[in-house]
Design a protein around this motif. Structure first.
Motif, PDB file in Angstrom:
ATOM      1  N   PHE A 157       7.991  -6.939  -8.589  1.00 58.40           N
ATOM      2  CA  PHE A 157       7.167  -6.808  -9.564  1.00 58.40           C
ATOM      3  C   PHE A 157       6.286  -5.555  -9.032  1.00 58.40           C
ATOM      4  N   ALA A 158       6.348  -5.145  -7.860  1.00 57.95           N
ATOM      5  CA  ALA A 158       5.588  -4.133  -7.328  1.00 57.95           C
ATOM      6  C   ALA A 158       6.230  -3.378  -5.993  1.00 57.95           C
ATOM      7  N   VAL A 159       5.940  -2.156  -5.936  1.00 56.14           N
ATOM      8  CA  VAL A 159       6.359  -1.485  -4.955  1.00 56.14           C
ATOM      9  C   VAL A 159       4.987  -0.731  -4.323  1.00 56.14           C
ATOM     10  N   VAL A 160       4.496  -0.952  -2.914  1.00 52.98           N
ATOM     11  CA  VAL A 160       3.267  -0.380  -2.449  1.00 52.98           C
ATOM     12  C   VAL A 160       3.841   0.867  -1.538  1.00 52.98           C
ATOM     13  N   PHE A 161       3.267   1.992  -1.592  1.00 58.27           N
ATOM     14  CA  PHE A 161       3.512   2.967  -0.709  1.00 58.27           C
ATOM     15  C   PHE A 161       2.231   3.333  -0.098  1.00 58.27           C
ATOM     16  N   ARG A 198      -0.602 -14.940   2.036  1.00 61.96           N
ATOM     17  CA  ARG A 198      -1.520 -15.862   1.460  1.00 61.96           C
ATOM     18  C   ARG A 198      -1.428 -15.734  -0.152  1.00 61.96           C
ATOM     19  N   LYS A 199      -0.934 -14.810  -0.689  1.00 64.27           N
ATOM     20  CA  LYS A 199      -0.888 -14.719  -2.207  1.00 64.27           C
ATOM     21  C   LYS A 199       0.377 -15.353  -2.620  1.00 64.27           C
ATOM     22  N   GLY A 200       1.343 -15.527  -1.364  1.00 63.36           N
ATOM     23  CA  GLY A 200       2.504 -16.166  -2.015  1.00 63.36           C
ATOM     24  C   GLY A 200       3.543 -15.125  -2.396  1.00 63.36           C
ATOM     25  N   PHE A 201       3.485 -13.802  -1.794  1.00 67.54           N
ATOM     26  CA  PHE A 201       4.574 -12.650  -2.174  1.00 67.54           C
ATOM     27  C   PHE A 201       5.280 -12.713  -0.916  1.00 67.54           C
ATOM     28  N   GLU A 202       6.552 -12.203  -1.457  1.00 61.33           N
ATOM     29  CA  GLU A 202       7.502 -12.152  -0.361  1.00 61.33           C
ATOM     30  C   GLU A 202       7.406 -10.470  -0.048  1.00 61.33           C
ATOM     31  N   THR A 203       7.344 -10.141   1.249  1.00 63.84           N
ATOM     32  CA  THR A 203       7.184  -8.801   1.516  1.00 63.84           C
ATOM     33  C   THR A 203       8.081  -8.306   2.575  1.00 63.84           C
ATOM     34  N   GLY A 204       8.452  -7.011   2.509  1.00 61.62           N
ATOM     35  CA  GLY A 204       9.344  -6.388   3.793  1.00 61.62           C
ATOM     36  C   GLY A 204       8.635  -4.825   3.919  1.00 61.62           C
ATOM     37  N   VAL A 205       8.733  -4.450   5.062  1.00 58.03           N
ATOM     38  CA  VAL A 205       8.528  -2.963   5.321  1.00 58.03           C
ATOM     39  C   VAL A 205       9.592  -2.161   5.564  1.00 58.03           C
ATOM     40  N   TYR A 206       9.627  -1.041   4.832  1.00 58.54           N
ATOM     41  CA  TYR A 206      10.557  -0.115   4.916  1.00 58.54           C
ATOM     42  C   TYR A 206       9.920   1.134   5.626  1.00 58.54           C
ATOM     43  N   TYR A 207      10.844   1.285   6.847  1.00 59.26           N
ATOM     44  CA  TYR A 207      10.025   2.552   7.695  1.00 59.26           C
ATOM     45  C   TYR A 207      11.095   3.739   7.160  1.00 59.26           C
ATOM     46  N   GLN A 208      12.341   3.509   6.793  1.00 59.26           N
ATOM     47  CA  GLN A 208      13.325   4.553   6.683  1.00 59.26           C
ATOM     48  C   GLN A 208      13.525   4.592   5.050  1.00 59.26           C
ATOM     49  N   PHE A 209      13.328   5.809   4.657  1.00 60.35           N
ATOM     50  CA  PHE A 209      13.519   6.308   3.223  1.00 60.35           C
ATOM     51  C   PHE A 209      13.532   7.709   2.935  1.00 60.35           C
ATOM     52  N   VAL A 227       4.031   9.943   2.599  1.00 56.78           N
ATOM     53  CA  VAL A 227       4.309   8.480   2.665  1.00 56.78           C
ATOM     54  C   VAL A 227       4.914   7.799   4.112  1.00 56.78           C
ATOM     55  N   TYR A 228       4.247   7.072   4.560  1.00 50.80           N
ATOM     56  CA  TYR A 228       4.811   6.731   5.802  1.00 50.80           C
ATOM     57  C   TYR A 228       5.415   5.445   5.960  1.00 50.80           C
ATOM     58  N   ALA A 229       5.412   4.480   4.925  1.00 49.39           N
ATOM     59  CA  ALA A 229       5.823   3.148   4.720  1.00 49.39           C
ATOM     60  C   ALA A 229       5.950   2.727   3.383  1.00 49.39           C
ATOM     61  N   VAL A 230       7.001   2.037   3.042  1.00 51.71           N
ATOM     62  CA  VAL A 230       6.988   1.419   1.515  1.00 51.71           C
ATOM     63  C   VAL A 230       7.332  -0.153   1.823  1.00 51.71           C
ATOM     64  N   LEU A 231       6.177  -1.082   1.002  1.00 52.01           N
ATOM     65  CA  LEU A 231       6.321  -2.336   1.015  1.00 52.01           C
ATOM     66  C   LEU A 231       6.609  -2.924  -0.348  1.00 52.01           C
ATOM     67  N   PRO A 232       7.828  -3.399  -0.812  1.00 55.77           N
ATOM     68  CA  PRO A 232       7.997  -3.838  -1.971  1.00 55.77           C
ATOM     69  C   PRO A 232       7.419  -5.262  -2.043  1.00 55.77           C
ATOM     70  N   LEU A 233       7.030  -5.871  -3.463  1.00 55.90           N
ATOM     71  CA  LEU A 233       6.536  -7.068  -3.412  1.00 55.90           C
ATOM     72  C   LEU A 233       7.194  -7.933  -4.272  1.00 55.90           C
ATOM     73  N   SER A 234       7.602  -9.198  -4.127  1.00 54.74           N
ATOM     74  CA  SER A 234       8.284 -10.049  -4.962  1.00 54.74           C
ATOM     75  C   SER A 234       8.011 -11.509  -4.790  1.00 54.74           C
ATOM     76  N   VAL A 235       8.226 -12.250  -5.801  1.00 53.13           N
ATOM     77  CA  VAL A 235       7.709 -13.510  -5.647  1.00 53.13           C
ATOM     78  C   VAL A 235       9.055 -14.437  -5.807  1.00 53.13           C
ATOM     79  N   ASP A 236      10.396 -13.748  -5.423  1.00 53.09           N
ATOM     80  CA  ASP A 236      11.618 -14.457  -5.567  1.00 53.09           C
ATOM     81  C   ASP A 236      11.751 -14.739  -4.060  1.00 53.09           C
TER      82      ASP A 236
END
Length: 515
Positions: A157-161, A198-209, A227-236
């Motif tokens: 639902f979101a990707v954080v940069f 704590r919000k229940g988000f599934e998150t991963g950190v991408y250093y390579q892009f 941009v230094y890192a990319v963090l997609p957010l999901s509830v799946d």
């Protein structure tokens, strides 16, 4: 100066990378946040937040607002005296994530797919706790490719940069800002991971892009910000992370050509921007310009017995309180007796928080697979004064040597801004002496410092939960600290030092902005 020489001096001879006549022009200092000029669509976010960080299975704008506020929002205005002999004061805008000199060089952008606003690219306007729409449209396919076809963006639902705006702390620290920028990004990522958990988000950190393609999407320019890192957010909960890349090669040039460039004017207050050539050269050397299956770089966790622990629900409220109470003491540390149980609980809290998904391991990893942690103790009841190594996989500490190391640690500081005599615990973070260059090239340096920042922030939160505080320190003589911590015979080096203990209230005026 070539890049290898620069990185060596940046680490071991910091006085050689800043001109001796360098003076900080505080009158022309940049703002600690980026402001886009008027004319762009603005989405105001709610500032009425409770201490509850729970969320539904379908995130709404209010959830995102809370995530951003607790991750990087301005939460406090602080006015401190520059010295006890003068009436001069210094105003800073504090956030829950720490930052060197409270300058906050990181910026936050988001790709959002929420029902309440148009799908597209947004900038988090920290000053107004709002979102600025930079580009509308669905960019799932574009981001899939920019991440090497290793992330199913359609399920997010979101990707954080997390970017770095170079001038925001270069104006004060000159070239030394490069180390701070990586750590600051790590502090912010660490806070985002904890808030997301704590919000229940599934998150991963991408250093390579593909850096250029991601920067192009956001409309930022690498000679100013990257941009230094990319963090997609999901509830799946079933989402697969870090899939293998496709066989076809993906290049920045081909991908960027699919989107028109955007040019939005912004304001940073500084009238004179001094050049930062070495930072630009390093950033260019870090960039990935193409992705193919045989170019992907991974490291494997060397601990096959790693047990993943679940976050305790009873830490939810204490987490919010820990964020609000966290502070970096200096001369205001106060030595008080500590129990061994307190140290054990501190390390257990750290262990619970230190596992995270990332594209280096392609699995949930413990940060100490690449960052080692040691600490010295003094006056801890039931624990001999000495130096210990943290063995994360077994939740044990191993005695290295006995002794009182406070004076030696004080002597190794480049200035006496922390009173080590009043500190019962002092943590040393170390890592590869070549900054993981064999695997990730020059990009390895900033990845290493981001991971140190993530783990360091977890320690700061764990200390705050236990009614203590820590002060991240880069201002020490690395060679003497390497010798002190017996790293000189290994292929590792000291990267950060954090003394932890109790402190008396700091003589400053402060006002909280949370409701």
């Amino acid at each position: 100066m070539n890049l290898d020489e620069f990185l060596y001096k940046l680490h071991y001879e910091t006085d050689q990378i800043t001109p001796p006549d360098w003076e900080v022009n505080w009158e022309d200092a940049p703002l600690p946040y980026k402001l886009y000029k008027s004319g762009l669509p603005v989405v105001e976010l709610s500032t009425n937040h409770s201490d509850t960080l729970s969320t539904s299975n379908k995130p709404i704008l209010a959830d995102l607002s809370q995530f951003l506020l607790y991750s990087y929002g301005i939460t406090q205005i602080s006015e401190s005296f520059l010295s006890m002999d003068t009436a001069e004061t210094w105003m800073t805008y504090r956030r829950y994530a720490p930052s060197g000199g409270a300058l906050y060089p990181s910026e936050v952008y988001l790709y959002l797919k929420l029902q309440e606003l148009p799908t597209g690219i947004y900038h988090y306007d920290v000053a107004h706790h709002a979102l600025i729409c930079l580009r509308e449209g669905n960019f799932d396919g574009y981001l899939d490719q920019a991440l090497g076809s290793r992330c199913n963006v359609s399920k997010c639902f979101a990707v954080v940069f997390v970017s770095t705006f170079f001038w925001k702390n270069f104006f004060k620290y000159h070239n030394f800002s490069y180390r701070l920028q990586g750590l600051d990004a790590g502090f912010l990522i660490g806070q985002m991971l904890e808030v997301g958990k704590r919000k229940g988000f599934e998150t991963g950190v991408y250093y390579q892009f593909l850096d250029g393609a991601v920067n192009h999407l956001l409309g930022i320019h690498a000679d100013e910000e990257s941009v230094y890192a990319v963090l997609p957010l999901s509830v799946d909960k079933e989402m697969k992370w870090f899939n293998d890349t496709e066989d076809a090669e993906i290049t920045t040039e081909k991908l960027s050509a699919k989107l028109e460039p955007i040019h939005h004017h912004h304001y940073m207050k500084s009238k004179v921007i001094r050049p930062y050539h070495m930072l630009c050269k390093l950033n260019e050397a870090c960039m990935l310009h193409s992705f193919s299956k045989n170019k992907m770089k991974h490291s494997k966790n060397n601990d096959p017995s790693l047990v993943i622990l679940q976050q305790k629900n009873d830490l939810f409220y204490s987490f919010v309180k820990a964020c609000r109470d966290r502070y970096s003491p200096g001369q205001d540390f106060v030595l008080k007796p500590l129990q061994t149980e307190t140290v054990s609980n501190l390390l257990n809290d750290l262990r619970l928080m230190s596992h995270y998904r990332n594209d280096l391991d392609q699995e949930i990893s413990c940060l100490t697979s690449r960052v080692s942690l040691q600490f010295t103790s003094y006056g801890v009841e039931g624990l001999s004064n000495g130096m210990y190594r943290v063995i994360d996989s077994t939740h044990e500490i191993k005695l290295i040597s006995l002794g009182d190391y406070r004076t030696a640690q004080q002597d190794g500081l480049l200035s006496d801004f922390v009173n080590m005599a009043q500190i019962p615990l002092s943590f040393n973070f170390s890592g590869s002496r070549n900054h993981n260059r064999k695997l990730y090239g020059f990009r390895g340096h900033r990845i290493q410092h981001m991971e140190v920042g993530i783990l360091a922030h977890k320690l700061l939160l764990a200390a705050s939960i236990r009614d203590m505080n820590g002060h991240p320190i880069l201002g020490f003589d690395v060679a003497s600290y390497d010798k002190l911590h017996q790293l000189y015979h290994k292929d590792t080096t000291s990267l950060l030092q954090i003394p932890v203990g109790h402190n008396r209230p700091h003589p400053r005026l402060q006002g909280s902005l949370h409701m």
